[in-house]
Design a protein around this motif. Structure first.
Motif, PDB file in Angstrom:
ATOM      1  N   ALA A  62       0.771  -1.138   0.048  1.00  0.00           N
ATOM      2  CA  ALA A  62       0.014   0.019  -0.201  1.00  0.00           C
ATOM      3  C   ALA A  62       0.835   1.129   0.031  1.00  0.00           C
ATOM      4  N   GLY A  63       1.884   1.144   0.727  1.00  0.00           N
ATOM      5  CA  GLY A  63       2.923   2.404   0.594  1.00  0.00           C
ATOM      6  C   GLY A  63       3.543   2.670  -0.478  1.00  0.00           C
ATOM      7  N   THR A  64       3.927   1.486  -1.251  1.00  0.00           N
ATOM      8  CA  THR A  64       4.691   1.719  -2.382  1.00  0.00           C
ATOM      9  C   THR A  64       3.551   2.263  -3.374  1.00  0.00           C
ATOM     10  N   CYS A  65       2.457   1.855  -3.565  1.00  0.00           N
ATOM     11  CA  CYS A  65       1.394   2.458  -4.396  1.00  0.00           C
ATOM     12  C   CYS A  65       1.150   3.947  -4.172  1.00  0.00           C
ATOM     13  N   LEU A  66       0.946   4.191  -3.072  1.00  0.00           N
ATOM     14  CA  LEU A  66       0.483   5.596  -2.730  1.00  0.00           C
ATOM     15  C   LEU A  66       2.032   6.414  -3.285  1.00  0.00           C
ATOM     16  N   ARG A  67       3.291   5.894  -3.101  1.00  0.00           N
ATOM     17  CA  ARG A  67       4.704   6.627  -3.527  1.00  0.00           C
ATOM     18  C   ARG A  67       4.484   6.681  -5.111  1.00  0.00           C
ATOM     19  N   VAL A  68       4.087   5.611  -5.819  1.00  0.00           N
ATOM     20  CA  VAL A  68       4.043   5.547  -7.313  1.00  0.00           C
ATOM     21  C   VAL A  68       2.961   6.446  -7.871  1.00  0.00           C
ATOM     22  N   ARG A  69       1.984   6.187  -7.335  1.00  0.00           N
ATOM     23  CA  ARG A  69       0.785   7.019  -7.767  1.00  0.00           C
ATOM     24  C   ARG A  69       0.635   8.350  -7.038  1.00  0.00           C
ATOM     25  N   LYS A  70       1.611   9.302  -7.364  1.00  0.00           N
ATOM     26  CA  LYS A  70       1.478  10.524  -6.633  1.00  0.00           C
ATOM     27  C   LYS A  70       0.608  11.218  -6.994  1.00  0.00           C
TER      28      LYS A  70
END
Length: 421
Positions: free
Chosen positions: A7-15
Motif C-alpha cells: 500500500a505504501g509503495t502504491c501511494l508513492r508511485v501514484r503521486k
C-alpha cells in the motif's frame, strides 16, 4: 510482499492520485471539524445562557411564607430566588414626596391618612423584573443582595434622595405604620424609576419616588405579615419547571397556588444558539454521508483501473481480504495527515466562524435583555473533537473501501486478466 508495504509503495508511485485523495480527505475533515467546533461552542454558550439568564418562575399563594420560600429556594433546580413582601411605612427624620395636585373632592391633600412609603422586602433586588430587564437602573451604589440578610440596609429612588439630600452611605429611619417601631437603615444604593410622576393626585405610597427596597427581615420587623405577596425562582431551563412545580406542591400542600413560568428571555437567547448547534450537527451528518459517497466512488474507480493489478496478485495466491486491506490502508494513510491539516485550519479559522454564526444571537439578546451576561462565543479545538473527526474519517474510509471491495470478493483471476486484455 506484505500488503501494508505494498500500500505504501502504491501511494508513492501514484503521486497524483495520492495527492487528490489527500485533498479530498482534508476538505472532508476540515468541514467535519468545523461542525464539531461550532456545535461545542454553541453548547458552551447555551450553558452560559442557562446560568446567567435562566427561567423565572413566580409562585403566588396565601400560604407562602418567607420560611417556605427559603426551603423551596434551596431545592434543585433553583439557582436564585427572591421572595417579595410589600408593606407601607412612615418616614422619620426625612420628607417623603407628595402629590402637588389637589385631592379630588377635598381642598386638603389628605395624604397623611395612610403611610407615605412603599417598602418592599426582598432577598435579591436584581431579580425584580424592572431591574432585570433594565427599565429600572441602579445609578449609585448597589441593590439588595442575599448577603444583606439580617442587615439593615435600603435602596431608595433618586427623587426621594434628591429631595432630602441623601446619598449612598447615609442613614435614614423608617417607622412602622402603627408607629411602634423605628428602624434606621443604611442607604447602599440609589435607583432610577423611569415612571414619571402621575398627572393626577396620587396617594404618597403610590408615587414612584417613595419606593424603598430593603431586606425581607427589615420589612418583617416593620410589621410585615408573615405571608408573602409572591416569590420568584430562577431555574436553568423550561424543562426543569415541572420538577420545581412538584417541589412547590409538596411544600405548600394541597392549597391552590399560582405557578407562572416566564421563559421569554431564555427563549430569546437560547433559541438562536440552539438553531446554530442544530445546524452544526446537520453539517456533520451531511459531510459524513457525502464524504462516504464521494470517497466510495473514487475508490471504486481506482479499483476498476487497477483490475489487472488485482488479477495478477490473485493469480499469485494473494488472498482477497488482503487486497481489500491494502486499499483500506491506502485510504487510512491519507486520513491521519488530513486530520492534522484540518486541526491547523480549525485553529486559525475557528474564532471567525464562531463570531459569524454565534455573535449575532448574542447581540440580539444584549439589545432585548441588557442584564443577560452571556460570554462571547469561544471556539477552541478540544482533543475529543479531533478524535471524533479522526474516527469519522476512518469510518468513512472503511465504508468507502468496504462497499466497492465487495466486488473484489466475487472476482476470479482468469476473468479479471481476460477482461483486462
Amino acid at each position: 510482499m506484505n500488503f501494508v508495504k505494498r500500500a505504501g509503495t502504491c501511494l508513492r508511485v501514484r503521486k497524483s492520485r495520492t495527492a487528490a485523495l489527500l485533498g479530498i480527505f482534508v476538505v472532508i475533515c476540515t468541514l467535519l471539524l468545523g461542525g464539531f467546533l461550532l456545535r461545542s461552542a454553541a453548547a458552551r454558550q447555551e450553558a452560559d445562557a442557562q446560568r446567567s439568564i435562566g427561567v423565572d418562575v413566580t409562585v403566588k399563594t396565601k400560604a407562602l411564607t418567607a420560611e417556605l420560600a427559603d426551603r423551596l429556594g434551596g431545592k434543585p433546580p433553583v439557582t436564585r430566588y427572591n421572595p417579595l413582601l410589600p408593606i407601607t411605612a412612615d418616614a422619620q427624620g426625612f420628607k417623603p414626596l407628595t402629590s402637588q395636585l389637589p385631592k379630588p373632592g377635598s381642598s386638603r391633600d389628605g395624604a397623611k391618612d395612610q403611610p407615605p412609603l412603599a417598602v418592599n422586602g426582598v432577598r435579591d433586588s436584581d431579580m425584580l423584573l424592572p431591574f432585570s430587564y433594565g427599565s429600572t437602573k441602579i445609578t449609585s451604589g448597589r441593590g439588595v443582595t442575599p448577603k444583606d440578610a439580617g442587615d439593615r440596609v435600603a435602596v431608595i429612588e433618586e427623587r426621594l434622595a434628591k429631595k432630602n439630600g441623601l446619598k449612598v452611605g447615609d442613614t435614614l429611619t423608617v417607622r412602622s405604620a402603627d408607629g411602634k417601631r423605628s428602624i434606621p437603615v443604611k442607604i447602599v444604593g440609589i435607583f432610577q424609576d423611569p415612571m414619571q410622576d402621575p398627572t393626577q393626585w396620587t396617594p404618597r405610597n403610590e408615587l414612584p419616588g417613595n419606593t424603598l427596597y430593603v431586606p425581607i427581615g427589615v420589612a418583617q420587623q416593620l410589621g410585615g405579615a408573615g405571608k408573602l405577596d409572591e416569590a420568584v425562582f430562577k431555574i436553568g431551563s423550561p424543562e426543569q419547571a415541572e420538577q420545581l412545580h412538584a417541589e412547590a406542591k409538596r411544600l405548600l400542600g394541597s392549597s391552590d397556588f399560582t405557578f407562572q413560568v416566564n421563559d421569554k428571555a431564555y427563549k430569546d437567547q437560547v433559541g438562536p444558539i440552539k438553531r446554530v448547534g442544530a445546524f452544526a450537527g446537520m453539517i456533520v451528518w451531511v459531510i459524513a454521508l457525502a464524504g462516504a459517497l464521494i470517497l466510495g466512488l473514487i475508490v471504486m474507480l481506482q479499483m476498476r483501473e487497477r483490475r489487472r493489478e488485482l488479477g495478477v496478485l490473485l493469480s499469485m495466491g494473494e488472498k482477497k481480504r488482503k487486497l481489500i486491506g491494502q486499499h483500506l490502508v491506502e485510504v487510512a494513510a491519507m486520513c491521519l495527515p488530513a486530520v492534522a491539516v484540518a486541526a491547523l485550519a480549525g485553529q486559525l479559522a475557528g474564532p471567525a466562524l464562531g463570531d459569524a454564526l454565534l455573535t449575532p444571537a448574542q447581540r440580539q439578546t444584549s439589545t432585548q435583555h441588557p442584564d443577560a451576561e452571556v460570554g462571547a462565543p469561544v471556539v477552541r479545538i478540544e482533543p475529543a473533537d479531533v478524535g471524533k473527526v479522526a474516527g469519522i474519517g476512518l469510518g468513512i474510509g472503511l465504508v468507502a473501501t468496504a462497499i466497492p471491495g465487495i466486488g473484489i470478493l466475487r472476482l476470479h483471476p482468469r476473468s479479471i486478466l481476460t477482461d483486462s486484455e
